[in-house]
Design a protein around this motif. Sequence first.
Motif, PDB file in Angstrom:
ATOM      1  N   THR A 170       0.813  -1.219   0.000  1.00 50.68           N
ATOM      2  CA  THR A 170       0.000   0.000   0.000  1.00 50.68           C
ATOM      3  C   THR A 170       0.848   1.272   0.000  1.00 50.68           C
ATOM      4  OG1 THR A 170      -0.164  -0.036   2.414  1.00 50.68           O
ATOM      5  CG2 THR A 170      -1.946  -1.116   1.169  1.00 50.68           C
ATOM      6  N   TRP A 171       2.172   1.125   0.080  1.00 49.90           N
ATOM      7  CA  TRP A 171       3.073   2.274   0.107  1.00 49.90           C
ATOM      8  C   TRP A 171       3.063   2.997  -1.234  1.00 49.90           C
ATOM      9  CZ3 TRP A 171       7.576   3.525  -2.591  1.00 49.90           C
ATOM     10  CH2 TRP A 171       8.313   4.595  -2.067  1.00 49.90           C
ATOM     11  N   ARG A 172       3.179   4.322  -1.184  1.00 52.45           N
ATOM     12  CA  ARG A 172       3.211   5.144  -2.395  1.00 52.45           C
ATOM     13  C   ARG A 172       4.512   5.944  -2.425  1.00 52.45           C
ATOM     14  NH1 ARG A 172      -2.642   6.827  -3.603  1.00 52.45           N
ATOM     15  NH2 ARG A 172      -3.874   5.639  -2.133  1.00 52.45           N
ATOM     16  N   ALA A 173       5.088   6.044  -3.592  1.00 52.69           N
ATOM     17  CA  ALA A 173       6.324   6.819  -3.742  1.00 52.69           C
ATOM     18  C   ALA A 173       6.055   8.317  -3.695  1.00 52.69           C
ATOM     19  CB  ALA A 173       7.016   6.460  -5.056  1.00 52.69           C
ATOM     20  N   ARG A 174       4.820   8.694  -3.986  1.00 51.67           N
ATOM     21  CA  ARG A 174       4.420  10.106  -3.917  1.00 51.67           C
ATOM     22  C   ARG A 174       2.967  10.156  -3.450  1.00 51.67           C
ATOM     23  NH1 ARG A 174       0.948  11.016  -8.021  1.00 51.67           N
ATOM     24  NH2 ARG A 174       1.178   9.790  -9.916  1.00 51.67           N
ATOM     25  N   PRO A 175       2.575  11.246  -2.814  1.00 46.65           N
ATOM     26  CA  PRO A 175       1.172  11.357  -2.373  1.00 46.65           C
ATOM     27  C   PRO A 175       0.216  11.210  -3.557  1.00 46.65           C
ATOM     28  CG  PRO A 175       2.500  13.096  -1.400  1.00 46.65           C
ATOM     29  CD  PRO A 175       3.381  12.414  -2.428  1.00 46.65           C
ATOM     30  N   GLY A 176      -0.773  10.353  -3.385  1.00 48.20           N
ATOM     31  CA  GLY A 176      -1.768  10.120  -4.427  1.00 48.20           C
ATOM     32  C   GLY A 176      -1.326   9.199  -5.539  1.00 48.20           C
ATOM     33  N   GLY A 177      -0.059   8.794  -5.510  1.00 48.03           N
ATOM     34  CA  GLY A 177       0.468   7.930  -6.564  1.00 48.03           C
ATOM     35  C   GLY A 177       0.011   6.491  -6.392  1.00 48.03           C
ATOM     36  N   PRO A 178       0.347   5.661  -7.355  1.00 47.72           N
ATOM     37  CA  PRO A 178      -0.071   4.259  -7.273  1.00 47.72           C
ATOM     38  C   PRO A 178       0.770   3.476  -6.273  1.00 47.72           C
ATOM     39  CG  PRO A 178       1.293   4.588  -9.210  1.00 47.72           C
ATOM     40  CD  PRO A 178       1.092   5.945  -8.592  1.00 47.72           C
ATOM     41  N   SER A 179       0.179   2.458  -5.719  1.00 53.63           N
ATOM     42  CA  SER A 179       0.886   1.503  -4.863  1.00 53.63           C
ATOM     43  C   SER A 179       1.023   0.205  -5.647  1.00 53.63           C
ATOM     44  CB  SER A 179       0.091   1.255  -3.582  1.00 53.63           C
ATOM     45  OG  SER A 179      -1.160   0.643  -3.894  1.00 53.63           O
ATOM     46  N   MET A 180       1.850  -0.693  -5.147  1.00 55.30           N
ATOM     47  CA  MET A 180       1.983  -1.999  -5.796  1.00 55.30           C
ATOM     48  C   MET A 180       0.625  -2.700  -5.875  1.00 55.30           C
ATOM     49  SD  MET A 180       5.547  -3.656  -4.400  1.00 55.30           S
ATOM     50  CE  MET A 180       5.887  -2.771  -2.889  1.00 55.30           C
ATOM     51  N   GLY A 181      -0.136  -2.639  -4.795  1.00 57.84           N
ATOM     52  CA  GLY A 181      -1.442  -3.303  -4.770  1.00 57.84           C
ATOM     53  C   GLY A 181      -2.406  -2.711  -5.781  1.00 57.84           C
ATOM     54  N   ALA A 182      -2.457  -1.384  -5.873  1.00 61.11           N
ATOM     55  CA  ALA A 182      -3.371  -0.740  -6.817  1.00 61.11           C
ATOM     56  C   ALA A 182      -2.981  -1.064  -8.255  1.00 61.11           C
ATOM     57  CB  ALA A 182      -3.391   0.768  -6.593  1.00 61.11           C
ATOM     58  N   ILE A 183      -1.684  -1.103  -8.533  1.00 62.65           N
ATOM     59  CA  ILE A 183      -1.247  -1.448  -9.893  1.00 62.65           C
ATOM     60  C   ILE A 183      -1.631  -2.885 -10.219  1.00 62.65           C
ATOM     61  CG2 ILE A 183       0.753  -1.802 -11.393  1.00 62.65           C
ATOM     62  CD1 ILE A 183       2.043   0.625  -9.999  1.00 62.65           C
ATOM     63  N   LEU A 184      -1.465  -3.790  -9.267  1.00 62.43           N
ATOM     64  CA  LEU A 184      -1.862  -5.187  -9.513  1.00 62.43           C
ATOM     65  C   LEU A 184      -3.354  -5.293  -9.800  1.00 62.43           C
ATOM     66  CD1 LEU A 184       0.478  -7.058  -7.102  1.00 62.43           C
ATOM     67  CD2 LEU A 184      -0.049  -7.797  -9.422  1.00 62.43           C
ATOM     68  N   LEU A 185      -4.171  -4.572  -9.055  1.00 67.23           N
ATOM     69  CA  LEU A 185      -5.609  -4.587  -9.336  1.00 67.23           C
ATOM     70  C   LEU A 185      -5.880  -4.037 -10.728  1.00 67.23           C
ATOM     71  CD1 LEU A 185      -7.082  -3.411  -5.913  1.00 67.23           C
ATOM     72  CD2 LEU A 185      -7.010  -5.746  -6.840  1.00 67.23           C
ATOM     73  N   HIS A 186      -5.204  -2.958 -11.091  1.00 69.83           N
ATOM     74  CA  HIS A 186      -5.363  -2.387 -12.429  1.00 69.83           C
ATOM     75  C   HIS A 186      -4.980  -3.409 -13.505  1.00 69.83           C
ATOM     76  CE1 HIS A 186      -4.973   0.145 -15.924  1.00 69.83           C
ATOM     77  NE2 HIS A 186      -3.681  -0.139 -15.983  1.00 69.83           N
ATOM     78  N   MET A 187      -3.903  -4.132 -13.296  1.00 70.22           N
ATOM     79  CA  MET A 187      -3.473  -5.144 -14.267  1.00 70.22           C
ATOM     80  C   MET A 187      -4.549  -6.210 -14.459  1.00 70.22           C
ATOM     81  SD  MET A 187       0.499  -5.451 -13.046  1.00 70.22           S
ATOM     82  CE  MET A 187       0.961  -6.819 -14.090  1.00 70.22           C
ATOM     83  N   ILE A 188      -5.153  -6.644 -13.378  1.00 67.71           N
ATOM     84  CA  ILE A 188      -6.212  -7.657 -13.464  1.00 67.71           C
ATOM     85  C   ILE A 188      -7.421  -7.076 -14.207  1.00 67.71           C
ATOM     86  CG2 ILE A 188      -7.802  -9.134 -12.167  1.00 67.71           C
ATOM     87  CD1 ILE A 188      -5.635  -9.076  -9.874  1.00 67.71           C
ATOM     88  N   ILE A 189      -7.787  -5.842 -13.878  1.00 65.25           N
ATOM     89  CA  ILE A 189      -8.924  -5.195 -14.536  1.00 65.25           C
ATOM     90  C   ILE A 189      -8.706  -5.156 -16.044  1.00 65.25           C
ATOM     91  CG2 ILE A 189     -10.078  -2.959 -14.885  1.00 65.25           C
ATOM     92  CD1 ILE A 189      -9.596  -2.444 -11.833  1.00 65.25           C
ATOM     93  N   VAL A 190      -7.514  -4.786 -16.462  1.00 62.56           N
ATOM     94  CA  VAL A 190      -7.216  -4.696 -17.891  1.00 62.56           C
ATOM     95  C   VAL A 190      -7.352  -6.060 -18.561  1.00 62.56           C
ATOM     96  CG1 VAL A 190      -5.328  -4.280 -19.534  1.00 62.56           C
ATOM     97  CG2 VAL A 190      -5.878  -2.579 -17.778  1.00 62.56           C
ATOM     98  N   GLU A 191      -6.839  -7.097 -17.917  1.00 62.30           N
ATOM     99  CA  GLU A 191      -6.965  -8.441 -18.494  1.00 62.30           C
ATOM    100  C   GLU A 191      -8.430  -8.860 -18.610  1.00 62.30           C
ATOM    101  OE1 GLU A 191      -4.488 -11.608 -17.001  1.00 62.30           O
ATOM    102  OE2 GLU A 191      -2.851 -10.209 -16.594  1.00 62.30           O
ATOM    103  N   VAL A 192      -9.186  -8.639 -17.547  1.00 60.06           N
ATOM    104  CA  VAL A 192     -10.604  -9.017 -17.572  1.00 60.06           C
ATOM    105  C   VAL A 192     -11.341  -8.212 -18.650  1.00 60.06           C
ATOM    106  CG1 VAL A 192     -12.769  -8.971 -16.246  1.00 60.06           C
ATOM    107  CG2 VAL A 192     -10.669  -9.804 -15.179  1.00 60.06           C
ATOM    108  N   PHE A 193     -11.071  -6.905 -18.695  1.00 57.93           N
ATOM    109  CA  PHE A 193     -11.764  -6.077 -19.688  1.00 57.93           C
ATOM    110  C   PHE A 193     -11.454  -6.542 -21.111  1.00 57.93           C
ATOM    111  CE2 PHE A 193     -11.660  -2.758 -22.865  1.00 57.93           C
ATOM    112  CZ  PHE A 193     -13.012  -2.442 -22.909  1.00 57.93           C
ATOM    113  N   TRP A 194     -10.183  -6.551 -21.473  1.00 58.53           N
ATOM    114  CA  TRP A 194      -9.831  -6.834 -22.864  1.00 58.53           C
ATOM    115  C   TRP A 194     -10.060  -8.300 -23.256  1.00 58.53           C
ATOM    116  CZ3 TRP A 194      -9.379  -3.449 -26.570  1.00 58.53           C
ATOM    117  CH2 TRP A 194      -8.993  -2.146 -26.276  1.00 58.53           C
ATOM    118  N   LEU A 195      -9.673  -9.229 -22.397  1.00 54.36           N
ATOM    119  CA  LEU A 195      -9.650 -10.639 -22.794  1.00 54.36           C
ATOM    120  C   LEU A 195     -10.967 -11.368 -22.565  1.00 54.36           C
ATOM    121  CD1 LEU A 195      -6.052 -11.446 -21.507  1.00 54.36           C
ATOM    122  CD2 LEU A 195      -6.753 -10.560 -23.746  1.00 54.36           C
TER     123      LEU A 195
END
Length: 180
Positions: free
Chosen positions: A43-68
């Motif tokens: 859940t750590w962010r390199a900058r305020p409001g930036g993405p975290s590892m967890g949020a990016i992983l969720l985004h990656m799954i969303i993209v796969e589900v959406f497109w594929l």
Amino acid sequence: MIRDVAPLPGYPEPTGLLCAILLDATTEWRGELDGDLGPEATTWRARPGGPSMGAILLHMIIVEVFWLEQFVMDLETTAEDKQLLMWNEIDVDAPHWPDAPAQPLSWYFALHDRYRARILEVIKQWPKLDSLKDRPGEDGKYSLRWVLGHVIQHEAYHGGQIVMLNDLWKNAKGSASSKA
């Protein structure tokens, strides 16, 4: 030493090879991470409001589900899936990313693996890769070959971001420890 990526069995070619490349890319970037990171890292962010590892992983799954699934096969994404994946909250074009669930990396990987397995089964039912699909509201058509290539590229791009966030988190954590 010989390195190779063999096509996945049960898929027509080149779909089996492209799916194997997608899986290999996931293995590559995951192998760069430091074991089962805890929620403080995911859940750590390199900058305020930036993405975290967890949020990016969720985004990656969303993209796969959406497109594929959704785009290619016209499958509905359930309300439960959308809630779990934070489908409506995560917007990569927004300047502020939402807080990701405070879960360890193993939870995110299990989620990614579960959806990936489902998607790989769906891909077995795909039409030919040179089939074209319209995307409502856009001009032009997308080949299924482009769609699968896009998801592979997307995986590599965001996997690299996760590796970088892991390195930045370790550095920030180390800096905080040395100041104490």
